[in-house]
Scaffold this motif. Structure first.
Motif, PDB file in Angstrom:
ATOM      1  N   PRO A  59       0.834  -1.214   0.000  1.00  0.00           N
ATOM      2  CA  PRO A  59       0.000   0.000   0.000  1.00  0.00           C
ATOM      3  C   PRO A  59       0.860   1.253   0.000  1.00  0.00           C
ATOM      4  O   PRO A  59       1.898   1.309   0.649  1.00  0.00           O
ATOM      5  N   LEU A  60       0.417   2.235  -0.751  1.00  0.00           N
ATOM      6  CA  LEU A  60       1.110   3.527  -0.817  1.00  0.00           C
ATOM      7  C   LEU A  60       0.220   4.574  -0.158  1.00  0.00           C
ATOM      8  O   LEU A  60      -0.240   5.518  -0.794  1.00  0.00           O
ATOM      9  N   SER A  61      -0.001   4.394   1.138  1.00  0.00           N
ATOM     10  CA  SER A  61      -1.004   5.180   1.848  1.00  0.00           C
ATOM     11  C   SER A  61      -0.700   6.675   1.903  1.00  0.00           C
ATOM     12  O   SER A  61      -1.593   7.479   1.750  1.00  0.00           O
ATOM     13  N   ASN A  62       0.536   7.074   2.126  1.00  0.00           N
ATOM     14  CA  ASN A  62       0.816   8.506   2.216  1.00  0.00           C
ATOM     15  C   ASN A  62       1.613   9.019   1.018  1.00  0.00           C
ATOM     16  O   ASN A  62       2.317  10.003   1.114  1.00  0.00           O
ATOM     17  N   ALA A  63       1.462   8.348  -0.119  1.00  0.00           N
ATOM     18  CA  ALA A  63       2.130   8.782  -1.349  1.00  0.00           C
ATOM     19  C   ALA A  63       1.080   9.268  -2.345  1.00  0.00           C
ATOM     20  O   ALA A  63       0.027   8.662  -2.495  1.00  0.00           O
ATOM     21  N   GLU A  64       1.387  10.367  -2.995  1.00  0.00           N
ATOM     22  CA  GLU A  64       0.496  10.888  -4.036  1.00  0.00           C
ATOM     23  C   GLU A  64       0.880  10.361  -5.404  1.00  0.00           C
ATOM     24  O   GLU A  64       0.041  10.267  -6.289  1.00  0.00           O
ATOM     25  N   ALA A  65       2.163  10.057  -5.596  1.00  0.00           N
ATOM     26  CA  ALA A  65       2.636   9.587  -6.896  1.00  0.00           C
ATOM     27  C   ALA A  65       3.815   8.638  -6.694  1.00  0.00           C
ATOM     28  O   ALA A  65       4.529   8.712  -5.700  1.00  0.00           O
ATOM     29  N   VAL A  66       3.985   7.756  -7.665  1.00  0.00           N
ATOM     30  CA  VAL A  66       5.072   6.778  -7.646  1.00  0.00           C
ATOM     31  C   VAL A  66       5.790   6.830  -8.987  1.00  0.00           C
ATOM     32  O   VAL A  66       5.177   7.074 -10.023  1.00  0.00           O
ATOM     33  N   ARG A  67       7.102   6.626  -8.950  1.00  0.00           N
ATOM     34  CA  ARG A  67       7.898   6.541 -10.180  1.00  0.00           C
ATOM     35  C   ARG A  67       8.774   5.291 -10.043  1.00  0.00           C
ATOM     36  O   ARG A  67       9.607   5.196  -9.157  1.00  0.00           O
ATOM     37  N   ILE A  68       8.549   4.349 -10.951  1.00  0.00           N
ATOM     38  CA  ILE A  68       9.270   3.081 -10.909  1.00  0.00           C
ATOM     39  C   ILE A  68      10.235   3.035 -12.079  1.00  0.00           C
ATOM     40  O   ILE A  68       9.841   3.215 -13.224  1.00  0.00           O
ATOM     41  N   GLY A  69      11.484   2.794 -11.753  1.00  0.00           N
ATOM     42  CA  GLY A  69      12.507   2.591 -12.763  1.00  0.00           C
ATOM     43  C   GLY A  69      12.936   1.134 -12.757  1.00  0.00           C
ATOM     44  O   GLY A  69      12.433   0.332 -11.972  1.00  0.00           O
ATOM     45  N   LEU A  75       8.835   7.664  -4.325  1.00  0.00           N
ATOM     46  CA  LEU A  75       7.488   8.006  -3.883  1.00  0.00           C
ATOM     47  C   LEU A  75       7.462   9.476  -3.510  1.00  0.00           C
ATOM     48  O   LEU A  75       8.387   9.990  -2.876  1.00  0.00           O
ATOM     49  N   ARG A  76       6.378  10.155  -3.894  1.00  0.00           N
ATOM     50  CA  ARG A  76       6.219  11.579  -3.607  1.00  0.00           C
ATOM     51  C   ARG A  76       4.916  11.772  -2.843  1.00  0.00           C
ATOM     52  O   ARG A  76       3.873  11.231  -3.232  1.00  0.00           O
ATOM     53  N   GLY A  77       4.969  12.540  -1.769  1.00  0.00           N
ATOM     54  CA  GLY A  77       3.782  12.796  -0.966  1.00  0.00           C
ATOM     55  C   GLY A  77       3.883  14.141  -0.277  1.00  0.00           C
ATOM     56  O   GLY A  77       4.822  14.910  -0.516  1.00  0.00           O
ATOM     57  N   PRO A  78       2.943  14.443   0.616  1.00  0.00           N
ATOM     58  CA  PRO A  78       2.949  15.735   1.302  1.00  0.00           C
ATOM     59  C   PRO A  78       4.201  15.949   2.154  1.00  0.00           C
ATOM     60  O   PRO A  78       4.612  17.082   2.384  1.00  0.00           O
ATOM     61  N   GLY A  79       4.821  14.874   2.631  1.00  0.00           N
ATOM     62  CA  GLY A  79       6.003  14.991   3.466  1.00  0.00           C
ATOM     63  C   GLY A  79       7.301  15.038   2.700  1.00  0.00           C
ATOM     64  O   GLY A  79       8.370  15.084   3.285  1.00  0.00           O
ATOM     65  N   GLY A  80       7.241  14.986   1.378  1.00  0.00           N
ATOM     66  CA  GLY A  80       8.452  15.039   0.568  1.00  0.00           C
ATOM     67  C   GLY A  80       8.547  13.861  -0.385  1.00  0.00           C
ATOM     68  O   GLY A  80       7.585  13.137  -0.617  1.00  0.00           O
ATOM     69  N   THR A  81       9.733  13.667  -0.918  1.00  0.00           N
ATOM     70  CA  THR A  81       9.997  12.603  -1.883  1.00  0.00           C
ATOM     71  C   THR A  81      11.078  11.697  -1.315  1.00  0.00           C
ATOM     72  O   THR A  81      12.048  12.178  -0.747  1.00  0.00           O
ATOM     73  N   GLU A  82      10.883  10.397  -1.489  1.00  0.00           N
ATOM     74  CA  GLU A  82      11.872   9.437  -1.002  1.00  0.00           C
ATOM     75  C   GLU A  82      12.171   8.435  -2.110  1.00  0.00           C
ATOM     76  O   GLU A  82      11.291   8.061  -2.882  1.00  0.00           O
ATOM     77  N   HIS A  83      13.419   8.007  -2.186  1.00  0.00           N
ATOM     78  CA  HIS A  83      13.883   7.067  -3.207  1.00  0.00           C
ATOM     79  C   HIS A  83      14.486   5.844  -2.523  1.00  0.00           C
ATOM     80  O   HIS A  83      15.055   5.957  -1.447  1.00  0.00           O
ATOM     81  N   LYS A 130      11.493   5.877 -20.253  1.00  0.00           N
ATOM     82  CA  LYS A 130      11.903   6.753 -19.160  1.00  0.00           C
ATOM     83  C   LYS A 130      10.870   6.670 -18.033  1.00  0.00           C
ATOM     84  O   LYS A 130       9.669   6.761 -18.283  1.00  0.00           O
ATOM     85  N   PRO A 131      11.322   6.504 -16.782  1.00  0.00           N
ATOM     86  CA  PRO A 131      10.364   6.446 -15.670  1.00  0.00           C
ATOM     87  C   PRO A 131       9.548   7.730 -15.569  1.00  0.00           C
ATOM     88  O   PRO A 131      10.060   8.820 -15.790  1.00  0.00           O
ATOM     89  N   GLN A 132       8.262   7.562 -15.244  1.00  0.00           N
ATOM     90  CA  GLN A 132       7.346   8.694 -15.150  1.00  0.00           C
ATOM     91  C   GLN A 132       6.613   8.651 -13.820  1.00  0.00           C
ATOM     92  O   GLN A 132       6.337   7.573 -13.289  1.00  0.00           O
ATOM     93  N   TRP A 133       6.260   9.823 -13.310  1.00  0.00           N
ATOM     94  CA  TRP A 133       5.430   9.891 -12.108  1.00  0.00           C
ATOM     95  C   TRP A 133       4.008   9.528 -12.500  1.00  0.00           C
ATOM     96  O   TRP A 133       3.497   9.984 -13.522  1.00  0.00           O
ATOM     97  N   GLN A 134       3.382   8.705 -11.680  1.00  0.00           N
ATOM     98  CA  GLN A 134       1.985   8.351 -11.915  1.00  0.00           C
ATOM     99  C   GLN A 134       1.284   8.186 -10.570  1.00  0.00           C
ATOM    100  O   GLN A 134       1.893   7.781  -9.590  1.00  0.00           O
ATOM    101  N   GLY A 135       0.012   8.529 -10.539  1.00  0.00           N
ATOM    102  CA  GLY A 135      -0.758   8.394  -9.316  1.00  0.00           C
ATOM    103  C   GLY A 135      -1.053   6.931  -9.034  1.00  0.00           C
ATOM    104  O   GLY A 135      -1.317   6.153  -9.955  1.00  0.00           O
ATOM    105  N   ALA A 136      -0.989   6.549  -7.780  1.00  0.00           N
ATOM    106  CA  ALA A 136      -1.267   5.161  -7.408  1.00  0.00           C
ATOM    107  C   ALA A 136      -1.556   5.088  -5.916  1.00  0.00           C
ATOM    108  O   ALA A 136      -1.055   5.890  -5.136  1.00  0.00           O
TER     109      ALA A 136
END
Length: 155
Positions: A59-69, A75-83, A130-136
């Motif tokens: 589950p990606l509960s606190n993520a607004e978008a995901v980018r998979i390479g 993962l990007r969310g209100p608290g920032g981006t983490e890789h 190329k990896p892209q941000w997408q909502g999930a």
């Protein structure tokens, strides 16, 4: 008696500067924690390390978008981006290919693709994209071995 007089103008200006600096520092702090990219990467690694066909969901509960390479997830969310990088790979990110997406969701590859060569072409094309941000709201990972093409799909 030995301290600065409280009616001195420089004491009040200094107090105002210190107060506004403290308020600025507090309001600049993030209000939410960053999404858990390392947990998503562990899910991918768990499926990728399997010797047999496997499926994993995270589950990606606190993520607004995901980018998979092919070698990492972001993962990007209100608290920032983490890789986080994958320990096993490369992974095939499923973006906009409807046949690969159907296979990721559970359809056998022989139902979605006419030939194993067509499946292999779709995998190569997805890896080169190329990896892209997408909502999930969740990450789905599936390991497939069909006619010599052994891959880990993630989307």
């Amino acid at each position: 008696m030995f301290g600065p007089p409280l009616d001195a103008w420089y004491v009040w200006i200094g107090l105002a500067i210190v107060s506004s600096t403290a308020v600025g520092a507090v309001t600049a702090l993030p209000s939410a924690v960053p999404p858990d990219a390392s947990g998503a990467a562990r899910t991918v690694d768990g499926v990728a390390a399997s010797e047999h066909a496997a499926v994993g969901k995270h589950p990606l509960s606190n993520a607004e978008a995901v980018r998979i390479g092919s070698d990492s997830v972001s993962l990007r969310g209100p608290g920032g981006t983490e890789h986080a990088a994958f320990g096993y790979g490369p992974v095939v990110p499923v973006l906009d290919d409807p046949e690969l997406r159907a296979t990721l969701r559970g359809d056998p590859p022989e139902r979605a693709f006419r030939t194993p060569a067509e499946f292999e072409r779709a995998v190569r094309h997805a890896r080169a994209a190329k990896p892209q941000w997408q909502g999930a709201d969740r990450l789905v990972v599936r390991r497939i071995d069909w006619e010599g093409t052994d891959v880990v799909l993630a989307g």
